[in-house]
Write an enzyme that holds these catalytic residues in place. Sequence first.
Site, short mmCIF file in Angstrom:
data_model
loop_
_atom_site.label_atom_id
_atom_site.label_comp_id
_atom_site.label_asym_id
_atom_site.label_seq_id
_atom_site.Cartn_x
_atom_site.Cartn_y
_atom_site.Cartn_z
N ALA A 1 0.84 -1.19 0.00
CA ALA A 1 0.00 0.00 0.00
C ALA A 1 0.88 1.24 0.00
O ALA A 1 1.99 1.22 0.52
CB ALA A 1 -0.92 0.01 1.22
N ASP A 2 0.36 2.31 -0.58
CA ASP A 2 1.05 3.59 -0.53
C ASP A 2 0.02 4.70 -0.62
O ASP A 2 -1.05 4.52 -1.20
CB ASP A 2 2.08 3.72 -1.65
N THR A 3 0.38 5.85 -0.05
CA THR A 3 -0.54 6.98 0.05
C THR A 3 0.10 8.22 -0.55
O THR A 3 1.29 8.45 -0.38
CB THR A 3 -0.88 7.24 1.54
#
Length: 143
Positions: free
Chosen positions: A15-17
């Site tokens: 995951a990455d934001t």
Amino acid sequence: ACAVPAASGSVVLGADTAVVLDGEVFGKPADREDALRMLGRLSGRRHEVMTGVAVRAGSETRSALSVTEVTFRDIGPDEALDYWQSGEPEGKAGAYAIQGRGGAFVASIAGSYTGVVGLPVVETADLLRWAGIEVPDELKDAL
């Protein structure tokens, strides 16, 4: 998720934001000046927080995107500097953490709080179910 070598039968989650304001992507701040620039730009404005989640099971990968609108109250330069000096903004997309002291900057959100934190629960649970992983009861109740 695809960059990590997977052992046979394993499931990999990644995951990455990113924070997006007026088409500009704010990742993690490079240094104090970068963080203060980001916080100054976000001050009193609405922006989007986008968190992508991917799950790889065997040779297949599925992904989901959580998009949340966040509105900041006005932040003064001294307040932004004090926040930077707390150490919290380092390594955080957009130079803030909604789950910490940075939550005091947030006037409102429309969308997924957990997506802003960095791992959207609903999307992640759906992807884990797809990969054959049983979701704990606590997460089932949240859906």
